[in-house]
Each structure stands twice: as structure tokens, then as C-alpha cells.
Design a protein around this motif. Structure first.
Motif, PDB file in Angstrom:
ATOM      1  N   ASP A  67       0.833  -1.196   0.000  1.00 19.07           N
ATOM      2  CA  ASP A  67       0.000   0.000   0.000  1.00 19.07           C
ATOM      3  C   ASP A  67       0.875   1.256   0.000  1.00 19.07           C
ATOM      4  OD1 ASP A  67      -2.010  -1.849   0.280  1.00 19.07           O
ATOM      5  OD2 ASP A  67      -2.454  -1.370   2.374  1.00 19.07           O
ATOM      6  N   ASN A  68       0.224   2.384  -0.293  1.00 20.81           N
ATOM      7  CA  ASN A  68       0.891   3.677  -0.179  1.00 20.81           C
ATOM      8  C   ASN A  68      -0.164   4.717   0.169  1.00 20.81           C
ATOM      9  OD1 ASN A  68       2.200   6.175  -0.534  1.00 20.81           O
ATOM     10  ND2 ASN A  68       3.595   5.302  -2.049  1.00 20.81           N
ATOM     11  N   MET A  69      -0.245   5.046   1.446  1.00 23.18           N
ATOM     12  CA  MET A  69      -1.289   5.965   1.902  1.00 23.18           C
ATOM     13  C   MET A  69      -1.069   7.395   1.427  1.00 23.18           C
ATOM     14  SD  MET A  69      -0.628   6.839   5.938  1.00 23.18           S
ATOM     15  CE  MET A  69      -1.814   8.186   5.849  1.00 23.18           C
ATOM     16  N   VAL A  70       0.138   7.713   0.929  1.00 15.63           N
ATOM     17  CA  VAL A  70       0.416   9.069   0.453  1.00 15.63           C
ATOM     18  C   VAL A  70      -0.006   9.229  -1.002  1.00 15.63           C
ATOM     19  CG1 VAL A  70       2.216  10.775  -0.006  1.00 15.63           C
ATOM     20  CG2 VAL A  70       2.296   9.404   2.093  1.00 15.63           C
ATOM     21  N   THR A  71       0.520   8.394  -1.885  1.00 11.74           N
ATOM     22  CA  THR A  71       0.251   8.556  -3.312  1.00 11.74           C
ATOM     23  C   THR A  71      -0.967   7.778  -3.801  1.00 11.74           C
ATOM     24  OG1 THR A  71       1.715   6.730  -3.927  1.00 11.74           O
ATOM     25  CG2 THR A  71       2.702   8.912  -3.748  1.00 11.74           C
ATOM     26  N   ILE A 172       7.348  12.876   0.003  1.00 10.21           N
ATOM     27  CA  ILE A 172       7.995  11.791  -0.731  1.00 10.21           C
ATOM     28  C   ILE A 172       9.370  12.289  -1.180  1.00 10.21           C
ATOM     29  CG2 ILE A 172       6.884  12.507  -2.900  1.00 10.21           C
ATOM     30  CD1 ILE A 172       6.966   9.570  -3.785  1.00 10.21           C
ATOM     31  N   THR A 173      10.328  11.400  -1.186  1.00  8.35           N
ATOM     32  CA  THR A 173      11.633  11.722  -1.766  1.00  8.35           C
ATOM     33  C   THR A 173      12.017  10.620  -2.732  1.00  8.35           C
ATOM     34  OG1 THR A 173      13.930  12.327  -1.311  1.00  8.35           O
ATOM     35  CG2 THR A 173      13.004  10.571   0.042  1.00  8.35           C
ATOM     36  N   THR A 227      -0.151  20.874   3.772  1.00  8.63           N
ATOM     37  CA  THR A 227       0.499  19.655   4.260  1.00  8.63           C
ATOM     38  C   THR A 227       0.578  18.587   3.175  1.00  8.63           C
ATOM     39  OG1 THR A 227      -1.614  18.863   5.132  1.00  8.63           O
ATOM     40  CG2 THR A 227      -0.168  20.058   6.652  1.00  8.63           C
ATOM     41  N   ASP A 228      -0.016  18.838   2.026  1.00 11.11           N
ATOM     42  CA  ASP A 228       0.057  17.929   0.880  1.00 11.11           C
ATOM     43  C   ASP A 228      -0.277  18.733  -0.367  1.00 11.11           C
ATOM     44  OD1 ASP A 228       0.451  15.605  -0.541  1.00 11.11           O
ATOM     45  OD2 ASP A 228      -1.278  14.527   0.267  1.00 11.11           O
ATOM     46  N   SER A 229      -0.086  18.154  -1.522  1.00 10.55           N
ATOM     47  CA  SER A 229      -0.394  18.788  -2.800  1.00 10.55           C
ATOM     48  C   SER A 229      -0.796  17.695  -3.779  1.00 10.55           C
ATOM     49  CB  SER A 229       0.812  19.586  -3.313  1.00 10.55           C
ATOM     50  OG  SER A 229       1.992  18.820  -3.253  1.00 10.55           O
ATOM     51  N   PRO A 230      -1.419  18.045  -4.912  1.00 12.16           N
ATOM     52  CA  PRO A 230      -1.896  17.005  -5.839  1.00 12.16           C
ATOM     53  C   PRO A 230      -0.823  16.018  -6.280  1.00 12.16           C
ATOM     54  CG  PRO A 230      -2.894  19.108  -6.394  1.00 12.16           C
ATOM     55  CD  PRO A 230      -1.885  19.393  -5.318  1.00 12.16           C
ATOM     56  N   ASP A 231       0.412  16.495  -6.488  1.00 13.69           N
ATOM     57  CA  ASP A 231       1.479  15.569  -6.884  1.00 13.69           C
ATOM     58  C   ASP A 231       2.318  15.127  -5.689  1.00 13.69           C
ATOM     59  OD1 ASP A 231       2.936  17.841  -6.288  1.00 13.69           O
ATOM     60  OD2 ASP A 231       4.077  17.855  -8.165  1.00 13.69           O
ATOM     61  N   HIS A 232       1.913  15.553  -4.485  1.00 13.08           N
ATOM     62  CA  HIS A 232       2.573  15.192  -3.222  1.00 13.08           C
ATOM     63  C   HIS A 232       3.999  15.739  -3.134  1.00 13.08           C
ATOM     64  CE1 HIS A 232      -0.917  12.637  -3.011  1.00 13.08           C
ATOM     65  NE2 HIS A 232      -0.532  12.015  -4.107  1.00 13.08           N
ATOM     66  N   ARG A 233       4.306  16.733  -3.982  1.00 12.60           N
ATOM     67  CA  ARG A 233       5.648  17.319  -4.002  1.00 12.60           C
ATOM     68  C   ARG A 233       5.645  18.846  -3.997  1.00 12.60           C
ATOM     69  NH1 ARG A 233       9.554  13.339  -5.745  1.00 12.60           N
ATOM     70  NH2 ARG A 233       8.574  11.492  -6.622  1.00 12.60           N
ATOM     71  N   ALA A 234       4.662  19.465  -4.632  1.00 15.36           N
ATOM     72  CA  ALA A 234       4.698  20.904  -4.885  1.00 15.36           C
ATOM     73  C   ALA A 234       4.724  21.747  -3.615  1.00 15.36           C
ATOM     74  CB  ALA A 234       3.512  21.315  -5.752  1.00 15.36           C
ATOM     75  N   HIS A 235       4.254  21.224  -2.500  1.00 19.98           N
ATOM     76  CA  HIS A 235       4.253  21.987  -1.242  1.00 19.98           C
ATOM     77  C   HIS A 235       5.612  21.967  -0.552  1.00 19.98           C
ATOM     78  CE1 HIS A 235       3.613  17.819  -0.219  1.00 19.98           C
ATOM     79  NE2 HIS A 235       3.695  18.040   1.069  1.00 19.98           N
ATOM     80  N   HIS A 285      13.242   5.251  -3.157  1.00 13.91           N
ATOM     81  CA  HIS A 285      12.441   6.368  -2.680  1.00 13.91           C
ATOM     82  C   HIS A 285      11.934   6.066  -1.268  1.00 13.91           C
ATOM     83  CE1 HIS A 285       9.607   3.497  -4.470  1.00 13.91           C
ATOM     84  NE2 HIS A 285       8.695   3.975  -3.636  1.00 13.91           N
ATOM     85  N   ALA A 286      11.343   7.044  -0.635  1.00 14.38           N
ATOM     86  CA  ALA A 286      10.780   6.854   0.697  1.00 14.38           C
ATOM     87  C   ALA A 286       9.668   7.878   0.908  1.00 14.38           C
ATOM     88  CB  ALA A 286      11.860   7.005   1.771  1.00 14.38           C
ATOM     89  N   LEU A 287       8.831   7.593   1.920  1.00 11.99           N
ATOM     90  CA  LEU A 287       7.691   8.462   2.215  1.00 11.99           C
ATOM     91  C   LEU A 287       7.577   8.685   3.715  1.00 11.99           C
ATOM     92  CD1 LEU A 287       6.635   6.178  -0.181  1.00 11.99           C
ATOM     93  CD2 LEU A 287       5.193   8.185  -0.528  1.00 11.99           C
ATOM     94  N   PHE A 288       6.900   9.780   4.050  1.00 13.86           N
ATOM     95  CA  PHE A 288       6.773  10.185   5.451  1.00 13.86           C
ATOM     96  C   PHE A 288       5.425  10.847   5.657  1.00 13.86           C
ATOM     97  CE2 PHE A 288       7.590  13.985   8.315  1.00 13.86           C
ATOM     98  CZ  PHE A 288       7.571  13.289   9.513  1.00 13.86           C
ATOM     99  N   VAL A 289       4.738  10.453   6.731  1.00 19.14           N
ATOM    100  CA  VAL A 289       3.514  11.121   7.165  1.00 19.14           C
ATOM    101  C   VAL A 289       3.737  11.534   8.613  1.00 19.14           C
ATOM    102  CG1 VAL A 289       1.028  10.969   7.482  1.00 19.14           C
ATOM    103  CG2 VAL A 289       2.115   9.703   5.622  1.00 19.14           C
ATOM    104  N   ASN A 290       3.715  12.821   8.874  1.00 17.98           N
ATOM    105  CA  ASN A 290       4.071  13.360  10.187  1.00 17.98           C
ATOM    106  C   ASN A 290       2.884  13.307  11.152  1.00 17.98           C
ATOM    107  OD1 ASN A 290       5.174  14.755  12.334  1.00 17.98           O
ATOM    108  ND2 ASN A 290       4.904  16.767  11.382  1.00 17.98           N
ATOM    109  N   ALA A 291       2.965  12.424  12.141  1.00 20.66           N
ATOM    110  CA  ALA A 291       1.922  12.336  13.169  1.00 20.66           C
ATOM    111  C   ALA A 291       2.487  12.635  14.553  1.00 20.66           C
ATOM    112  CB  ALA A 291       1.266  10.960  13.144  1.00 20.66           C
ATOM    113  N   MET A 292       3.582  13.411  14.605  1.00 19.21           N
ATOM    114  CA  MET A 292       4.117  13.856  15.897  1.00 19.21           C
ATOM    115  C   MET A 292       3.181  14.874  16.521  1.00 19.21           C
ATOM    116  SD  MET A 292       8.225  14.283  15.343  1.00 19.21           S
ATOM    117  CE  MET A 292       8.446  14.071  13.578  1.00 19.21           C
TER     118      MET A 292
END
Length: 313
Positions: A67-71, A172-173, A227-235, A285-292
Motif C-alpha cells: 500500500d501507499n497511503m500518500v500517493t 515523498i523523496t 500539508t500535501d499537494s496534488p502531486d505530493h511534491r509541490a508543497h 524512494h521513501a515516504l513520510f507522514v508526520n503524526a508527531m
């Protein structure tokens, strides 16, 4: 007897040719042939040179899915390759900000963020993607390797002070489709343990006593709005070499993941990828969702700005 010998030789040649024609074999390099990386530029007078390290384990529990909850939120199996996770133990396609906050975590500090990346596989042993339709249908075979270490680290900015990361930020990176596009978004950094100044986009052949490493650097400039953008990068954006962020963005603590693996010398390995990417190393690549919590985020920014080396607790 001559016939048998010829058949045996032919068999060896065929096996070698088959091995050398695999997609990943063309992208391996001796570490000795990798040039040393140049040193970082000198920091400015207002530099934020601190660091904030999280202890989130190394996925000893075997939290894996495709799965990928970001993209691909809501799409089960949408990644078409298996991810490794540390941090939040509940992360999957249907995760939400609310579900992450309510779940447990592997981070000793209580950080419920999700940190994830495609698994690395040992190719001389059997294994397949049990989450894929039909098992291994996406071409990602081999035994999944558990990292020997995972370093989760947030760094400052050499040009100036940072602002705190926003809660529920998604990032995402790297480029998971880099093998079929240009190199504009490639962030793959492969090396071998003990040689942090030798970085390559290929799979390194490590010397005896050293195993492969992956360094995954996330963007460190935020637009201050989303905190996000349509391509998950522009922000988000990467700073220049001297740390200066692009116009209309602000420096934030910069996430770096460093993964290390224990492999005998000469053992082939490859990262999981989309089928058409043929496990190319530059697709890492890698992904991060900040829930701190807001308190944790403020402490991190303060630590980095004060130039201290902190460990989350």
C-alpha cells in the motif's frame, strides 16, 4: 564423455549469461570505482546545525504491505511493490490522520509518524511478494532483508533557522519511476557501511566486512500553507547546496533516513519497484507522514536551531 563436458560447460555459460542479463546486474558498481563526494559548503552565521534523532527500530515486527497511503490512499495494493515500515504500526492504504494518532508506534518517543520505503531483497534466496495478485506477479522476488539499522534523523539548515514541521505533513523523496523518466527527481544514494563519502545511484559491490546502505534525504523547504499537494511534491522543495530555500518557502527540519544491511560479499540484491522499472537502483524512494504532537515538533525545531544534538525520548 566429451559430449557431457560440452553440455556441462554450456550449462554454466547459460546460467552465467542468464544471471548477467538480469535488469539489476547492469547497474552494479565496485565501490572503489565510486568517486568521493565533495564536502559540504561552509555554514552561514545564522546556521541551524543541530540534529534530532528518533529511535523507531528497524521493522523487527515485519510490518510490510504493498500500500501507499500518500500517493494511493484508499487503494489496497496500489504500490505494486512491498514497503518496509517503522513508526506507526497501523499504516496501510486506508490510514487517515485520525487512525494514525490512535495507533501504537515502534518509536520510543511515542512518535506516531509513518516512515516507509521499498524493501531490499536478497536474490540468491527464494521469496516473493505475498501481497501481490498471484504472488510475485509484480516481479519482486527474493528474500526480504530486515535492515541491521535504521537511523531516523532530522537536521537543520546551513543558511538559517528553521520553522517547525506542520503536523500531518506528507512527503515523498526520490522517483519510483526514474527508470522510464528523466533524472530530475532522482534522490537515490547507495553506498557501503564505513564509506559515507562514496555515493552512487547504482548497486555498490561492497568490500568484505561492509554491507549496502541507502540514504534517503527529504526536502527541507515548505511553502508554509499546505500539508500535501496534488502531486505530493509541490508543497515542498529541496534547498540549494548552501541551504537557501526557493522563494516563498521556509526551511524546516530536514528528514534523513539511513538504512544499513548485512550481506556476505558478492551476494546479489535488488530493491522492490514497479514492474516496468525492472528494479533499477535509481528508483529508490521513501515516504513520510508526520503524526508527531505539536509539543514534539516544537522541541525538534528548538533543538535544531540551538545547534544541539538531541535524541527523542
Amino acid at each position: 564423455m566429451t559430449l557431457c563436458l560440452c553440455l556441462a560447460v554450456a550449462g554454466v555459460v547459460a546460467m552465467r549469461s542468464s544471471s548477467e542479463s538480469t535488469p539489476y546486474s547492469a547497474h552494479r558498481v565496485r565501490l572503489a570505482d565510486v568517486p568521493r563526494r565533495a564536502g559540504a559548503p561552509a555554514p552561514g552565521p545564522d546556521a541551524a546545525l543541530g540534529s534530532f534523532v528518533q529511535d523507531c527500530g528497524r521493522n523487527e515486527r515485519g510490518h510490510h504491505n504493498t500500500d501507499n497511503m500518500v500517493t494511493s490512499p484508499g487503494l489496497v495494493g496500489g504500490a505494486h511493490h512491498t514497503h518496509d515500515y517503522v513508526g506507526n504500526v497501523s499504516t496501510h492504504a486506508l490510514s487517515t490522520d485520525r487512525s494514525l494518532v490512535a495507533a501504537a508506534t515502534t518509536c520510543t518517543s511515542g512518535d506516531r509518524s509513518a516512515y516507509f520505503w521499498p524493501v531490499l531483497r536478497r536474490l540468491d534466496r527464494k521469496g516473493e511478494d505475498r501481497h501481490a495478485h498471484g504472488g510475485g506477479a509484480d516481479g519482486n522476488t527474493g528474500e526480504i532483508l530486515t535492515p541491521t539499522s535504521v537511523r531516523v534523523e532530522f537536521l537543520g539548515n546551513p543558511a538559517g533557522k528553521v520553522v517547525a514541521l506542520p503536523r500531518f505533513l506528507r512527503m515523498i523523496t526520490g522517483d519510483p519511476v526514474a527508470a522510464t523518466t528523466d533524472d530530475r527527481r532522482v534522490r537515490a544514494q547507495w553506498s557501503c557501511s564505513g564509506f559515507p563519502d562514496r555515493i552512487t545511484r547504482d548497486y555498490p559491490k561492497c568490500p568484505s566486512g561492509s554491507g549496502p546502505t541507502r540514504t534517503l534525504e527529504f526536502p527541507g523547504c515548505w511553502n508554509g500553507l499546505h500539508t500535501d499537494s496534488p502531486d505530493h511534491r509541490a508543497h515542498m522543495a529541496f534547498p540549494a547546496e548552501n541551504g537557501v530555500c526557493p522563494a516563498n518557502t521556509f526551511p524546516v527540519p530536514r528528514l534523513r533516513l539511513t538504512l544499513a544491511y548485512d550481506l556476505p560479499r558478492g551476494v546479489p540484491y535488488a530493491v522492490d519497484s514497479f514492474p516496468e522499472q525492472r528494479r533499477h537502483p535509481k528508483t529508490d524512494h521513501a515516504l513520510f507522514v508526520n503524526a508527531m504532537s505539536e509539543r514534539q515538533l516544537a522541541r525538534m525545531a528548538r533543538c535544531v536551531n540551538e545547534g544541539r544534538r538531541c535524541r527523542a525520548r
